[in-house]
Design an enzyme around this catalytic site. Structure first.
Site, PDB file in Angstrom:
ATOM      1  N   GLY A   1       1.181  -0.582  12.816  1.00 38.90           N
ATOM      2  CA  GLY A   1       0.982  -1.977  12.422  1.00 38.90           C
ATOM      3  C   GLY A   1       1.479  -2.242  11.013  1.00 38.90           C
ATOM      4  O   GLY A   1       1.313  -3.338  10.485  1.00 38.90           O
TER       5      GLY A   1
ATOM      6  N   ASP B   1      -6.538   2.213  -2.149  1.00 35.65           N
ATOM      7  CA  ASP B   1      -7.598   2.108  -1.140  1.00 35.65           C
ATOM      8  C   ASP B   1      -7.730   3.357  -0.269  1.00 35.65           C
ATOM      9  O   ASP B   1      -8.579   3.396   0.618  1.00 35.65           O
ATOM     10  CB  ASP B   1      -7.472   0.835  -0.287  1.00 35.65           C
TER      11      ASP B   1
ATOM     12  N   ASP C   1      -3.562   6.303  -2.891  1.00 36.14           N
ATOM     13  CA  ASP C   1      -2.324   5.699  -2.385  1.00 36.14           C
ATOM     14  C   ASP C   1      -1.888   4.556  -3.313  1.00 36.14           C
ATOM     15  O   ASP C   1      -2.512   4.304  -4.344  1.00 36.14           O
ATOM     16  CB  ASP C   1      -2.467   5.250  -0.924  1.00 36.14           C
TER      17      ASP C   1
ATOM     18  N   ASP D   1      -2.034   1.365  -3.501  1.00 35.30           N
ATOM     19  CA  ASP D   1      -2.888   0.250  -3.940  1.00 35.30           C
ATOM     20  C   ASP D   1      -4.347   0.673  -4.104  1.00 35.30           C
ATOM     21  O   ASP D   1      -5.247  -0.165  -4.165  1.00 35.30           O
ATOM     22  CB  ASP D   1      -2.772  -0.939  -2.974  1.00 35.30           C
TER      23      ASP D   1
ATOM     24  N   ARG E   1       4.043   5.637  16.334  1.00 33.44           N
ATOM     25  CA  ARG E   1       3.491   6.866  15.762  1.00 33.44           C
ATOM     26  C   ARG E   1       3.050   7.806  16.884  1.00 33.44           C
ATOM     27  O   ARG E   1       2.541   7.364  17.917  1.00 33.44           O
ATOM     28  CB  ARG E   1       2.291   6.564  14.875  1.00 33.44           C
TER      29      ARG E   1
ATOM     30  N   SER F   1       0.785  -1.225   0.000  1.00 34.51           N
ATOM     31  CA  SER F   1       0.000   0.000   0.000  1.00 34.51           C
ATOM     32  C   SER F   1       0.824   1.285   0.000  1.00 34.51           C
ATOM     33  O   SER F   1       1.462   1.620  -0.982  1.00 34.51           O
ATOM     34  CB  SER F   1      -0.953  -0.042   1.190  1.00 34.51           C
TER      35      SER F   1
ATOM     36  N   GLU G   1     -10.869   6.836   8.091  1.00 29.91           N
ATOM     37  CA  GLU G   1      -9.692   7.265   8.839  1.00 29.91           C
ATOM     38  C   GLU G   1      -9.267   8.604   8.234  1.00 29.91           C
ATOM     39  O   GLU G   1      -9.544   8.870   7.045  1.00 29.91           O
ATOM     40  CB  GLU G   1      -8.571   6.245   8.691  1.00 29.91           C
ATOM     41  N   ALA G   2      -8.597   9.420   9.039  1.00 35.03           N
ATOM     42  CA  ALA G   2      -8.156  10.724   8.522  1.00 35.03           C
ATOM     43  C   ALA G   2      -7.269  10.539   7.293  1.00 35.03           C
ATOM     44  O   ALA G   2      -7.252  11.391   6.392  1.00 35.03           O
ATOM     45  CB  ALA G   2      -7.397  11.474   9.619  1.00 35.03           C
ATOM     46  N   ASN G   3      -6.584   9.405   7.211  1.00 30.85           N
ATOM     47  CA  ASN G   3      -5.688   9.163   6.078  1.00 30.85           C
ATOM     48  C   ASN G   3      -6.417   8.837   4.773  1.00 30.85           C
ATOM     49  O   ASN G   3      -5.788   8.582   3.758  1.00 30.85           O
ATOM     50  CB  ASN G   3      -4.651   8.076   6.417  1.00 30.85           C
TER      51      ASN G   3
END
Ligand code: G16
Length: 559
Positions: free
Chosen positions: A518, A286, A282, A284, A524, A68, A384-386
């Protein structure tokens, strides 16, 4: 075939993939990830895992090769369950044990024991089907062979190579195959294009900023978007960083992770793009974030996953209100709408969503956790914020909605409530029900902006983010950090949380947490405060505390 006959075949294959020395792999936030060059044995064993999962469930499962957002030299492997979601979490300890088994004999014992415990029809004549997908990483080809060998080592298991795909495409295919609905890549593309068209046709006649410039992270997402573009109408999309030779390296200075964390313009974007509506995928495909390149410096105004969630929540809530206010639809309380975020969600977004009257649930990082929470609602939106997220519709709600829309088409055709029902049905067909999907997310964002008649600027101004900073701390053992309360509190090492709390209390609107990644070998750190300087300083102090407790093991970088 009995276990005894199965053993020599399995053992023979396992011996061809020796374990690298001195490395321990864990099924982290999104499967196993590491340097691509040391992953062959892990991927081979993940092939066995996927075959066992398929045998156990009697359904097709997926195996995706991707790392990813990680650098191009990394790779990874994850399993998609029959419903298209992430592999059931109860199997993760077995997955860890399997990929770390020190030798073939240990591995065989583990498999025999697990097969017995889980009552898996192993060697009993049943067949297993595993769809294989991979992103564009150079190590993908060799790892694909390892995955196939792992699958082939289990008698009755068949690997079906679906080629280069985005992660969400593979999850979508697995889900559809098991539902008995159309599941090829062209079906996926056609479904997205058709639902997008329907949503636009159902929108008021607004003029909108249809030009969109997309950063494809030099990965598979950009390539697939180019493909999708050919059958899309009503959108003017220009894709950069498609991964073609000469365009740059996967995720290097580009991609959703880079844009979100660095708040910087991706490579191949320049002065011509200032003020434009831009999006970034990103590696991949997602994750999705939007951004507006700003006139000064290399910065962007970031429109992150929280803002995408907010846009979707506003739209879904409005459609439900139209529908539920209409007589004849079961009372409003019958439809539960909820949103799921993680601790990374900007405090301003959570406050905004709560002000809208929405139920906001906090889950640990990782879509596997958010997805589970979202699935408890009739309509559950998670992000998620990302930029990783989607909208889930329960089967019960969908059949209710279909029945109501059919009824309205004869009694109140063309009414706002009828259109709302149709819009919601179309959203459920467009947005990936298996997992977060940047391509379907992007089309839904565009359809909602069109519906609202909003520019990206108007969307971005819904609320103002609190300044935040993310950092990575390189430590000797990131797993020495254990968290609780959806990762907002450190439980181990003892004493660390108290000092983080003390530090946070010094800053107005301060919020700070630390957690082990992870997907990367780092801890982080996230900090939020009333000014950027304060957020930066709080994040720095937290990194120092992490160092003090866990031992500094290298240079610290921005997130
Ligand atoms: C994966 C997960 C996301 C998670 C991200 C970062 O994303 O699917 O849910 O937010 O990793 O996780 P961590 O902070 O634990 O490293 P991706 O896009 O890399 O697959």
């Amino acid at each position: 075939m009995t276990h005894e006959k199965q053993h020599p075949i399995l053992l023979d294959y396992v011996r061809q993939y020796p374990l690298p020395h001195g490395v321990r792999f864990t099924y982290g936030t999104a499967g196993f990830r590491s340097e691509g060059s040391i992953l062959a044995s892990t991927v081979f064993r993940a092939g066995i895992l996927a075959a066992l999962r398929s045998l156990k469930t009697g359904s097709t499962v997926g195996l995706m090769l991707t790392a990813s957002h990680n650098p191009i030299s990394d790779n990874g492997v994850k399993i998609a369950d029959p419903d298209g979601g992430m592999m059931i979490q109860q199997w993760e300890p077995f997955a860890d044990a399997l990929v770390n088994a020190p030798d073939p004999e240990h591995l065989l014992q583990l498999v025999i024991q697990f097969v017995k415990e889980e009552n898996i029809p192993f060697g009993g004549g049943q067949s297993a089907n595993i769809l294989l997908g991979r992103d564009t990483r150079p190590s993908g080809d060799a790892l694909l062979e390892a995955a196939k060998q792992g699958i082939n080592s289990v008698v009755g298991a068949f690997a079906i190579d679906m080629g280069i795909l985005t992660t969400p495409q593979l999850h979508w295919m697995v889900r559809n195959i098991n539902k008995g609905t159309r599941s090829s890549e062209s079906d996926y593309m056609e479904q997205l294009a058709k639902s997008f068209r329907c949503l636009v046709d159902l929108a008021p006649d607004n003029t909108m900023e249809s030009k969109l410039v997309v950063d494809g992270a030099n990965g598979v997402g950009g390539e697939k978007l180019q493909q999708l573009k050919k059958i899309l109408s009503g959108l003017d999309i220009c894709v950069r960083n498609t991964g073609k030779e000469g365009e740059g390296l996967l995720n290097e200075g580009c991609g959703a992770d880079y844009v979100q964390k660095e708040k910087a313009i991706p490579s191949s974007f320049g002065l011509d793009d200032v003020g434009m509506k831009c999006a970034s995928l990103d590696g991949d495909g997602d994750r999705l974030v939007y951004f507006i390149p700003s006139a000064s410096s290399n910065n962007v105004d970031l429109v992150d996953g929280d803002k995408i969630l907010t846009l979707f929540a506003l739209f879904i809530k409005e459609q439900l209100d139209f529908l539920c206010n209409e007589q004849g639809f079961d009372n409003k309380e019958a439809v539960s709408l909820g949103v799921v975020q993680t601790a990374y969600a900007n405090g301003a977004s959570t406050a905004y969503l709560k002000k809208l009257g929405l139920e906001v649930v906090l889950a640990p990082t990782g879509v596997k956790y958010l997805h589970k929470e979202a699935a408890t609602f009739d309509v559950g939106i998670y992000f998620e914020a990302n930029g990783h997220g989607t909208i889930l519709f329960s089967e019960k709600f969908l059949s209710h909605l279909q029945a109501r829309s059919d009824e309205l088409s004869s009694t109140a055709s063309g009414s706002e409530s009828h259109k709302s029902g149709l819009r919601l049905l179309e959203v459920s067909r467009l947005i990936n029900q298996a997992v977060g999907d940047a391509l379907s997310g992007l089309l839904l964002v565009e359809a909602v902006l069109q519906y609202k008649g909003w520019s990206i600027k108007a969307w971005n101004e819904l609320y103002q983010d609190l300044p935040s900073r993310q950092l990575k701390a390189k430590v000797a053992d990131r797993n020495a950090v254990v968290t609780a309360n959806a990762e907002t509190k450190v439980v181990k090492p003892p004493g660390l949380q108290e000092l983080i709390d003390e530090e946070t209390a010094k800053y107005p609107c301060g919020r700070c947490f630390v957690r082990p990644s992870g997907t990367e070998d780092v801890v982080r750190v996230y900090a939020e405060a009333s000014t950027q300087e304060a957020a930066d300083s709080l994040a720095q102090s937290a990194v120092q505390l992490v160092d003090r407790f866990l031992g500094f093991a290298g240079s610290h970088q921005k997130a």
